[in-house]
Scaffold this motif. Structure first.
Motif, PDB file in Angstrom:
ATOM      1  N   SER A 234       0.850  -1.188   0.000  1.00 56.00           N
ATOM      2  CA  SER A 234       0.000   0.000   0.000  1.00 56.00           C
ATOM      3  C   SER A 234       0.887   1.240   0.000  1.00 56.00           C
ATOM      4  O   SER A 234       2.095   1.141   0.209  1.00 56.00           O
ATOM      5  CB  SER A 234      -0.901   0.000   1.236  1.00 56.00           C
ATOM      6  OG  SER A 234      -0.099  -0.014   2.420  1.00 56.00           O
ATOM      7  N   HIS A 235       0.277   2.410  -0.208  1.00 57.03           N
ATOM      8  CA  HIS A 235       1.042   3.662  -0.253  1.00 57.03           C
ATOM      9  C   HIS A 235       0.240   4.775   0.409  1.00 57.03           C
ATOM     10  O   HIS A 235      -0.859   5.101  -0.040  1.00 57.03           O
ATOM     11  CB  HIS A 235       1.365   4.054  -1.699  1.00 57.03           C
ATOM     12  CG  HIS A 235       2.206   3.049  -2.417  1.00 57.03           C
ATOM     13  ND1 HIS A 235       1.701   1.872  -2.905  1.00 57.03           N
ATOM     14  CD2 HIS A 235       3.530   3.042  -2.722  1.00 57.03           C
ATOM     15  CE1 HIS A 235       2.667   1.178  -3.481  1.00 57.03           C
ATOM     16  NE2 HIS A 235       3.779   1.866  -3.380  1.00 57.03           N
ATOM     17  N   GLU A 236       0.803   5.330   1.459  1.00 58.45           N
ATOM     18  CA  GLU A 236       0.197   6.458   2.177  1.00 58.45           C
ATOM     19  C   GLU A 236       1.239   7.568   2.224  1.00 58.45           C
ATOM     20  O   GLU A 236       2.405   7.316   2.530  1.00 58.45           O
ATOM     21  CB  GLU A 236      -0.190   6.013   3.593  1.00 58.45           C
ATOM     22  CG  GLU A 236      -0.974   7.014   4.392  1.00 58.45           C
ATOM     23  CD  GLU A 236      -1.366   6.464   5.769  1.00 58.45           C
ATOM     24  OE1 GLU A 236      -1.955   7.238   6.538  1.00 58.45           O
ATOM     25  OE2 GLU A 236      -1.068   5.298   6.058  1.00 58.45           O
ATOM     26  N   TYR A 237       0.846   8.806   1.928  1.00 58.12           N
ATOM     27  CA  TYR A 237       1.806   9.880   1.688  1.00 58.12           C
ATOM     28  C   TYR A 237       1.686  11.019   2.698  1.00 58.12           C
ATOM     29  O   TYR A 237       0.603  11.330   3.189  1.00 58.12           O
ATOM     30  CB  TYR A 237       1.615  10.459   0.285  1.00 58.12           C
ATOM     31  CG  TYR A 237       1.761   9.437  -0.826  1.00 58.12           C
ATOM     32  CD1 TYR A 237       3.014   9.124  -1.345  1.00 58.12           C
ATOM     33  CD2 TYR A 237       0.650   8.780  -1.340  1.00 58.12           C
ATOM     34  CE1 TYR A 237       3.156   8.196  -2.363  1.00 58.12           C
ATOM     35  CE2 TYR A 237       0.779   7.840  -2.359  1.00 58.12           C
ATOM     36  CZ  TYR A 237       2.037   7.556  -2.867  1.00 58.12           C
ATOM     37  OH  TYR A 237       2.171   6.629  -3.861  1.00 58.12           O
ATOM     38  N   ALA A 238       2.845  11.657   2.967  1.00 59.47           N
ATOM     39  CA  ALA A 238       2.880  12.889   3.762  1.00 59.47           C
ATOM     40  C   ALA A 238       4.121  13.666   3.357  1.00 59.47           C
ATOM     41  O   ALA A 238       5.134  13.074   2.943  1.00 59.47           O
ATOM     42  CB  ALA A 238       2.921  12.578   5.256  1.00 59.47           C
ATOM     43  N   ASP A 239       4.071  14.995   3.449  1.00 59.26           N
ATOM     44  CA  ASP A 239       5.275  15.790   3.231  1.00 59.26           C
ATOM     45  C   ASP A 239       6.356  15.317   4.194  1.00 59.26           C
ATOM     46  O   ASP A 239       6.074  14.961   5.339  1.00 59.26           O
ATOM     47  CB  ASP A 239       4.997  17.269   3.466  1.00 59.26           C
ATOM     48  CG  ASP A 239       4.148  17.884   2.355  1.00 59.26           C
ATOM     49  OD1 ASP A 239       4.046  17.261   1.285  1.00 59.26           O
ATOM     50  OD2 ASP A 239       3.593  18.971   2.581  1.00 59.26           O
TER      51      ASP A 239
END
Length: 386
Positions: free
Chosen positions: A293-298
Protein backbone atom coordinates in the motif's frame (compact mmCIF):
# COMPACT_ATOMS: atom_id res chain seq x y z
CA UNK A 1 44.64 12.44 14.14
CA UNK A 2 42.15 13.52 11.46
CA UNK A 3 41.09 10.76 9.07
CA UNK A 4 41.14 11.80 5.39
CA UNK A 5 39.46 10.22 2.34
CA UNK A 6 38.55 10.98 -1.25
CA UNK A 7 34.89 10.38 -0.45
CA UNK A 8 32.76 9.99 2.64
CA UNK A 9 29.31 8.53 2.14
CA UNK A 10 26.71 9.14 4.85
CA UNK A 11 24.03 6.43 4.85
CA UNK A 12 24.56 2.69 4.37
CA UNK A 13 21.41 1.79 2.44
CA UNK A 14 21.39 0.74 -1.21
CA UNK A 15 21.91 4.26 -2.55
CA UNK A 16 24.86 4.98 -0.28
CA UNK A 17 26.44 1.52 -0.59
CA UNK A 18 26.35 1.51 -4.39
CA UNK A 19 27.84 5.00 -4.56
CA UNK A 20 30.62 3.68 -2.34
CA UNK A 21 31.04 0.66 -4.63
CA UNK A 22 31.50 2.73 -7.78
CA UNK A 23 33.88 5.15 -6.07
CA UNK A 24 36.00 2.22 -4.89
CA UNK A 25 35.93 0.78 -8.40
CA UNK A 26 37.37 4.09 -9.59
CA UNK A 27 40.29 3.71 -7.21
CA UNK A 28 39.12 6.28 -4.66
CA UNK A 29 39.52 5.94 -0.90
CA UNK A 30 36.04 5.73 0.63
CA UNK A 31 34.56 5.76 4.11
CA UNK A 32 30.91 4.96 4.68
CA UNK A 33 29.18 6.13 7.85
CA UNK A 34 25.96 4.47 8.99
CA UNK A 35 24.06 5.86 11.97
CA UNK A 36 22.67 2.48 13.08
CA UNK A 37 24.26 -0.90 13.81
CA UNK A 38 23.21 -1.88 10.28
CA UNK A 39 20.88 -0.32 7.70
CA UNK A 40 17.29 -0.34 9.00
CA UNK A 41 15.48 1.98 6.57
CA UNK A 42 13.79 1.59 3.20
CA UNK A 43 16.46 -0.74 1.79
CA UNK A 44 15.61 -3.57 4.20
CA UNK A 45 11.83 -3.05 4.28
CA UNK A 46 10.89 -3.78 0.68
CA UNK A 47 10.18 -6.80 -1.49
CA UNK A 48 13.59 -7.16 -3.02
CA UNK A 49 12.17 -7.12 -6.53
CA UNK A 50 14.67 -5.77 -9.08
CA UNK A 51 12.29 -4.83 -11.88
CA UNK A 52 13.56 -2.37 -14.51
CA UNK A 53 10.45 -3.38 -16.49
CA UNK A 54 8.30 -1.24 -14.21
CA UNK A 55 10.24 1.97 -14.79
CA UNK A 56 10.12 4.70 -17.40
CA UNK A 57 12.78 4.60 -20.11
CA UNK A 58 15.35 6.71 -18.22
CA UNK A 59 15.22 4.62 -15.08
CA UNK A 60 14.87 1.35 -16.96
CA UNK A 61 18.32 2.06 -18.35
CA UNK A 62 19.65 2.57 -14.82
CA UNK A 63 17.86 -0.60 -13.74
CA UNK A 64 19.36 -2.63 -16.54
CA UNK A 65 22.81 -1.41 -15.52
CA UNK A 66 21.91 -2.47 -11.97
CA UNK A 67 21.02 -5.97 -13.20
CA UNK A 68 24.50 -6.33 -14.70
CA UNK A 69 26.07 -5.31 -11.40
CA UNK A 70 23.84 -7.60 -9.30
CA UNK A 71 24.73 -10.56 -11.49
CA UNK A 72 28.43 -9.70 -11.46
CA UNK A 73 28.47 -9.34 -7.67
CA UNK A 74 26.60 -12.61 -7.25
CA UNK A 75 29.21 -14.40 -9.37
CA UNK A 76 31.89 -13.17 -6.95
CA UNK A 77 30.12 -13.09 -3.59
CA UNK A 78 26.72 -14.47 -2.57
CA UNK A 79 24.46 -11.47 -2.00
CA UNK A 80 21.22 -13.53 -2.38
CA UNK A 81 20.51 -12.73 -6.05
CA UNK A 82 18.12 -15.14 -7.82
CA UNK A 83 17.64 -14.72 -11.56
CA UNK A 84 14.05 -15.93 -11.76
CA UNK A 85 12.33 -13.23 -13.82
CA UNK A 86 9.31 -10.99 -13.35
CA UNK A 87 5.80 -11.32 -14.69
CA UNK A 88 2.88 -8.90 -15.04
CA UNK A 89 -0.44 -10.74 -14.89
CA UNK A 90 -3.32 -9.06 -16.71
CA UNK A 91 -6.80 -9.69 -15.31
CA UNK A 92 -8.97 -8.06 -18.00
CA UNK A 93 -8.83 -6.88 -21.60
CA UNK A 94 -7.64 -3.37 -20.71
CA UNK A 95 -4.66 -4.78 -18.85
CA UNK A 96 -3.98 -7.21 -21.72
CA UNK A 97 -3.87 -4.21 -24.05
CA UNK A 98 -1.36 -2.45 -21.77
CA UNK A 99 1.02 -5.41 -21.53
CA UNK A 100 0.87 -5.84 -25.30
CA UNK A 101 1.77 -2.17 -25.75
CA UNK A 102 4.57 -2.43 -23.18
CA UNK A 103 5.91 -5.49 -25.01
CA UNK A 104 6.25 -3.39 -28.18
CA UNK A 105 7.93 -0.56 -26.25
CA UNK A 106 10.48 -3.00 -24.85
CA UNK A 107 11.20 -4.42 -28.28
CA UNK A 108 12.10 -0.88 -29.28
CA UNK A 109 14.30 -0.59 -26.17
CA UNK A 110 15.94 -3.95 -26.95
CA UNK A 111 14.85 -5.25 -23.54
CA UNK A 112 13.82 -8.90 -23.60
CA UNK A 113 10.22 -9.73 -22.70
CA UNK A 114 7.76 -12.47 -23.69
CA UNK A 115 3.99 -12.32 -23.90
CA UNK A 116 2.41 -15.33 -22.20
CA UNK A 117 -0.99 -16.79 -22.97
CA UNK A 118 -3.44 -17.56 -20.19
CA UNK A 119 -2.49 -21.23 -20.41
CA UNK A 120 1.25 -20.46 -20.25
CA UNK A 121 0.69 -18.33 -17.14
CA UNK A 122 -1.31 -21.08 -15.43
CA UNK A 123 1.36 -23.64 -16.28
CA UNK A 124 4.27 -21.45 -15.13
CA UNK A 125 2.82 -20.21 -11.84
CA UNK A 126 1.28 -22.91 -9.60
CA UNK A 127 -1.86 -21.84 -7.78
CA UNK A 128 -2.63 -18.98 -10.15
CA UNK A 129 -6.39 -18.73 -10.46
CA UNK A 130 -7.97 -19.49 -13.79
CA UNK A 131 -10.72 -16.91 -13.18
CA UNK A 132 -8.16 -14.12 -12.64
CA UNK A 133 -5.50 -14.30 -15.32
CA UNK A 134 -6.05 -13.40 -18.99
CA UNK A 135 -2.41 -13.12 -20.15
CA UNK A 136 1.06 -12.19 -18.90
CA UNK A 137 4.24 -10.36 -19.83
CA UNK A 138 7.44 -12.06 -18.64
CA UNK A 139 10.88 -10.44 -18.24
CA UNK A 140 13.47 -13.25 -17.95
CA UNK A 141 16.48 -11.09 -17.08
CA UNK A 142 15.07 -9.66 -13.86
CA UNK A 143 16.11 -10.85 -10.42
CA UNK A 144 15.03 -10.98 -6.82
CA UNK A 145 17.14 -10.43 -3.70
CA UNK A 146 16.57 -10.79 0.02
CA UNK A 147 16.90 -7.13 1.08
CA UNK A 148 18.10 -7.68 4.65
CA UNK A 149 20.65 -10.20 3.44
CA UNK A 150 21.72 -8.31 0.33
CA UNK A 151 22.70 -4.99 1.86
CA UNK A 152 24.72 -6.50 4.70
CA UNK A 153 26.54 -8.92 2.38
CA UNK A 154 27.22 -6.10 -0.07
CA UNK A 155 28.78 -4.04 2.72
CA UNK A 156 30.75 -7.10 3.86
CA UNK A 157 32.06 -7.55 0.31
CA UNK A 158 33.06 -3.89 0.01
CA UNK A 159 34.89 -4.03 3.32
CA UNK A 160 36.68 -7.35 2.80
CA UNK A 161 37.34 -7.18 -0.95
CA UNK A 162 37.33 -3.51 -1.97
CA UNK A 163 38.87 -1.69 0.98
CA UNK A 164 35.83 0.23 2.19
CA UNK A 165 36.27 1.82 5.62
CA UNK A 166 32.96 1.34 7.40
CA UNK A 167 31.72 3.03 10.56
CA UNK A 168 28.44 1.78 12.02
CA UNK A 169 26.56 3.18 15.02
CA UNK A 170 28.03 6.55 14.07
CA UNK A 171 25.92 9.69 13.93
CA UNK A 172 27.14 12.70 11.94
CA UNK A 173 26.32 15.99 13.67
CA UNK A 174 28.31 18.45 11.54
CA UNK A 175 29.29 18.61 7.88
CA UNK A 176 31.08 21.71 6.62
CA UNK A 177 33.17 22.66 3.61
CA UNK A 178 36.53 24.28 4.24
CA UNK A 179 38.15 25.35 0.98
CA UNK A 180 38.72 22.29 -1.15
CA UNK A 181 37.87 19.74 1.53
CA UNK A 182 34.95 18.80 3.73
CA UNK A 183 35.11 18.22 7.46
CA UNK A 184 32.55 16.16 9.32
CA UNK A 185 32.19 15.53 13.03
CA UNK A 186 30.42 12.62 14.69
CA UNK A 187 28.44 12.53 17.92
CA UNK A 188 31.40 10.66 19.43
CA UNK A 189 33.70 13.59 18.74
CA UNK A 190 35.60 12.04 15.82
CA UNK A 191 36.58 14.32 12.95
CA UNK A 192 36.87 13.08 9.34
CA UNK A 193 38.04 14.98 6.28
CA UNK A 194 37.45 14.24 2.62
CA UNK A 195 37.48 15.80 -0.81
CA UNK A 196 33.78 15.06 -1.29
CA UNK A 197 30.82 14.02 0.87
CA UNK A 198 27.73 12.22 -0.38
CA UNK A 199 24.74 12.46 1.92
CA UNK A 200 22.33 9.62 1.16
CA UNK A 201 20.36 9.50 4.41
CA UNK A 202 17.12 11.46 4.72
CA UNK A 203 17.17 11.75 8.51
CA UNK A 204 20.69 13.19 8.58
CA UNK A 205 19.81 15.47 5.67
CA UNK A 206 17.07 16.89 7.88
CA UNK A 207 19.46 17.26 10.83
CA UNK A 208 22.45 18.70 8.99
CA UNK A 209 20.69 20.98 6.49
CA UNK A 210 17.26 21.82 7.94
CA UNK A 211 16.70 24.88 5.73
CA UNK A 212 17.42 22.98 2.51
CA UNK A 213 15.29 20.10 3.77
CA UNK A 214 12.37 22.40 4.55
CA UNK A 215 12.44 23.86 1.02
CA UNK A 216 12.71 20.48 -0.71
CA UNK A 217 9.78 18.81 -2.47
CA UNK A 218 10.34 15.55 -0.62
CA UNK A 219 7.44 13.47 0.56
CA UNK A 220 7.44 10.23 2.49
CA UNK A 221 5.55 7.09 1.55
CA UNK A 222 4.45 4.48 4.07
CA UNK A 223 3.96 0.97 2.68
CA UNK A 224 2.41 -2.04 4.40
CA UNK A 225 3.54 -5.60 3.65
CA UNK A 226 2.75 -9.07 4.94
CA UNK A 227 4.59 -12.39 5.03
CA UNK A 228 2.84 -15.73 5.13
CA UNK A 229 4.13 -18.75 6.96
CA UNK A 230 6.34 -21.04 4.82
CA UNK A 231 4.39 -22.67 2.00
CA UNK A 232 4.97 -26.42 2.35
CA UNK A 233 5.95 -28.07 -0.93
CA UNK A 234 5.10 -24.97 -2.95
CA UNK A 235 7.33 -22.90 -5.24
CA UNK A 236 6.49 -19.52 -6.73
CA UNK A 237 9.35 -18.24 -8.87
CA UNK A 238 10.28 -14.62 -9.44
CA UNK A 239 8.50 -11.33 -8.94
CA UNK A 240 4.75 -11.50 -9.47
CA UNK A 241 3.10 -8.20 -10.39
CA UNK A 242 -0.61 -8.09 -11.08
CA UNK A 243 -3.35 -6.00 -12.65
CA UNK A 244 -3.20 -3.15 -10.13
CA UNK A 245 0.58 -2.95 -10.72
CA UNK A 246 -0.05 -2.65 -14.47
CA UNK A 247 -2.33 0.27 -13.67
CA UNK A 248 0.26 1.92 -11.41
CA UNK A 249 3.84 1.41 -12.58
CA UNK A 250 5.57 4.22 -14.48
CA UNK A 251 6.55 2.00 -17.42
CA UNK A 252 2.89 1.76 -18.41
CA UNK A 253 2.51 5.56 -18.48
CA UNK A 254 4.34 5.39 -21.82
CA UNK A 255 1.71 3.05 -23.30
CA UNK A 256 -0.64 4.77 -25.79
CA UNK A 257 -3.79 3.50 -24.06
CA UNK A 258 -2.74 4.17 -20.47
CA UNK A 259 -4.29 7.61 -19.98
CA UNK A 260 -7.68 6.61 -21.33
CA UNK A 261 -7.75 3.41 -19.28
CA UNK A 262 -6.79 5.23 -16.08
CA UNK A 263 -9.52 7.80 -16.66
CA UNK A 264 -12.15 5.07 -16.32
CA UNK A 265 -11.06 4.03 -12.83
CA UNK A 266 -13.15 4.85 -9.77
CA UNK A 267 -11.25 7.61 -7.92
CA UNK A 268 -13.04 6.74 -4.66
CA UNK A 269 -12.12 3.04 -4.57
CA UNK A 270 -10.30 1.57 -1.58
CA UNK A 271 -7.24 0.68 -3.64
CA UNK A 272 -7.02 4.26 -4.92
CA UNK A 273 -7.36 5.77 -1.46
CA UNK A 274 -4.53 3.67 -0.03
CA UNK A 275 -2.47 3.15 -3.18
CA UNK A 276 -2.80 -0.64 -3.08
CA UNK A 277 -1.40 -2.92 -5.73
CA UNK A 278 -0.84 -6.63 -5.22
CA UNK A 279 2.63 -8.13 -5.48
CA UNK A 280 3.93 -11.58 -4.56
CA UNK A 281 7.44 -12.85 -3.95
CA UNK A 282 8.54 -16.08 -2.32
CA UNK A 283 11.32 -15.68 0.23
CA UNK A 284 14.13 -18.18 0.76
CA UNK A 285 12.32 -19.83 3.68
CA UNK A 286 9.32 -20.66 1.46
CA UNK A 287 7.09 -17.92 2.83
CA UNK A 288 5.35 -15.55 0.43
CA UNK A 289 5.54 -11.77 0.84
CA UNK A 290 2.36 -9.93 -0.16
CA UNK A 291 1.78 -6.21 -0.53
CA UNK A 292 1.68 -3.32 -0.75
CA UNK A 293 0.00 0.00 0.00
CA UNK A 294 1.04 3.66 -0.25
CA UNK A 295 0.20 6.46 2.18
CA UNK A 296 1.81 9.88 1.69
CA UNK A 297 2.88 12.89 3.76
CA UNK A 298 5.27 15.79 3.23
CA UNK A 299 8.70 14.82 4.57
CA UNK A 300 8.47 17.60 7.15
CA UNK A 301 5.28 15.96 8.46
CA UNK A 302 6.43 12.34 8.52
CA UNK A 303 4.99 11.84 12.00
CA UNK A 304 1.50 12.27 10.54
CA UNK A 305 1.83 8.79 9.03
CA UNK A 306 2.02 7.26 12.49
CA UNK A 307 3.55 3.93 13.48
CA UNK A 308 0.47 1.73 13.43
CA UNK A 309 -0.47 -0.87 10.85
CA UNK A 310 -3.95 -0.45 9.41
CA UNK A 311 -5.69 -3.81 9.64
CA UNK A 312 -8.27 -2.82 7.01
CA UNK A 313 -5.44 -2.42 4.49
CA UNK A 314 -3.90 -5.77 5.44
CA UNK A 315 -7.26 -7.52 5.24
CA UNK A 316 -7.98 -5.96 1.85
CA UNK A 317 -4.61 -7.06 0.47
CA UNK A 318 -5.14 -10.62 1.69
CA UNK A 319 -8.62 -10.82 0.16
CA UNK A 320 -7.34 -9.46 -3.16
CA UNK A 321 -4.39 -11.85 -3.07
CA UNK A 322 -6.78 -14.78 -2.61
CA UNK A 323 -8.52 -13.76 -5.84
CA UNK A 324 -5.22 -14.16 -7.69
CA UNK A 325 -3.46 -17.19 -6.14
CA UNK A 326 -4.61 -20.26 -4.26
CA UNK A 327 -1.65 -20.53 -1.90
CA UNK A 328 -1.39 -23.53 0.44
CA UNK A 329 -1.73 -21.10 3.36
CA UNK A 330 -2.57 -17.44 3.86
CA UNK A 331 -1.67 -17.62 7.52
CA UNK A 332 0.42 -14.54 8.26
CA UNK A 333 3.60 -14.73 10.34
CA UNK A 334 4.87 -11.14 9.93
CA UNK A 335 3.45 -7.71 9.20
CA UNK A 336 5.46 -4.52 8.83
CA UNK A 337 5.63 -1.16 7.14
CA UNK A 338 8.42 0.52 5.24
CA UNK A 339 9.09 4.20 4.66
CA UNK A 340 10.79 5.78 1.69
CA UNK A 341 11.16 9.34 0.50
CA UNK A 342 10.52 10.56 -3.02
CA UNK A 343 10.15 13.86 -4.83
CA UNK A 344 6.83 15.34 -5.87
CA UNK A 345 8.20 16.94 -9.03
CA UNK A 346 11.52 15.21 -9.78
CA UNK A 347 12.61 11.59 -10.03
CA UNK A 348 15.32 11.99 -7.35
CA UNK A 349 16.45 14.80 -5.01
CA UNK A 350 19.91 16.22 -5.70
CA UNK A 351 21.42 19.33 -4.15
CA UNK A 352 25.03 20.50 -3.87
CA UNK A 353 26.34 22.53 -0.93
CA UNK A 354 29.59 24.48 -1.37
CA UNK A 355 30.66 22.43 -4.42
CA UNK A 356 31.85 19.36 -2.51
CA UNK A 357 28.85 18.23 -0.42
CA UNK A 358 26.31 16.36 -2.51
CA UNK A 359 22.89 15.48 -1.13
CA UNK A 360 21.32 12.56 -3.01
CA UNK A 361 18.09 11.10 -1.64
CA UNK A 362 14.40 10.69 -2.45
CA UNK A 363 14.88 7.86 -4.92
CA UNK A 364 11.49 6.50 -3.85
CA UNK A 365 10.46 2.99 -4.82
CA UNK A 366 13.26 2.85 -7.39
CA UNK A 367 16.00 2.24 -4.84
CA UNK A 368 16.51 -1.50 -5.01
CA UNK A 369 16.29 -1.52 -8.81
CA UNK A 370 17.85 1.78 -9.81
CA UNK A 371 20.47 2.67 -7.17
CA UNK A 372 23.35 0.65 -8.61
CA UNK A 373 23.00 2.00 -12.14
CA UNK A 374 22.27 5.59 -11.12
CA UNK A 375 25.19 5.65 -8.68
CA UNK A 376 27.63 4.62 -11.39
CA UNK A 377 26.73 7.65 -13.49
CA UNK A 378 26.56 9.99 -10.51
CA UNK A 379 30.04 9.11 -9.24
CA UNK A 380 31.42 9.81 -12.72
CA UNK A 381 29.78 13.23 -12.73
CA UNK A 382 30.80 14.19 -9.21
CA UNK A 383 34.45 13.26 -9.71
CA UNK A 384 34.61 14.22 -13.42
CA UNK A 385 35.57 10.71 -14.45
CA UNK A 386 35.50 9.62 -18.07
Amino acid sequence: MDKQYDLIVIGGGALGAFHAYHALQAGLSVALIEKDKQPVGATVRNFGQVVPSGMDTKWQNYGRESLKLYNDLQSRFDISVRKNGSVYLASNEEEVQLIEELSLINKGNDYESHLLTKEQCLDKYPGLRNDYVKAGLFFPEEVTVEPRVMINRLLEYLISQKGLIYFSNTKVIRCEAWGDEVEIETAGGEVFKSKKVLLCCGSEFKTLYPEVFAKSDLEVTKLQMLQTKPQAGYTLNGSILTGLSIRRYEAFYECPSFKAIKAKENPDSFEKKWGVHILFKQALDGSVIIGDSHEYADAANIDDLGFDLRMDIDEYMIEEAKKIFNLPTFEIQNRWFGMYSQCKENDIFQHTVDNNIHIVTGIGGKGMTGSAGFSKENIKQIFNLS
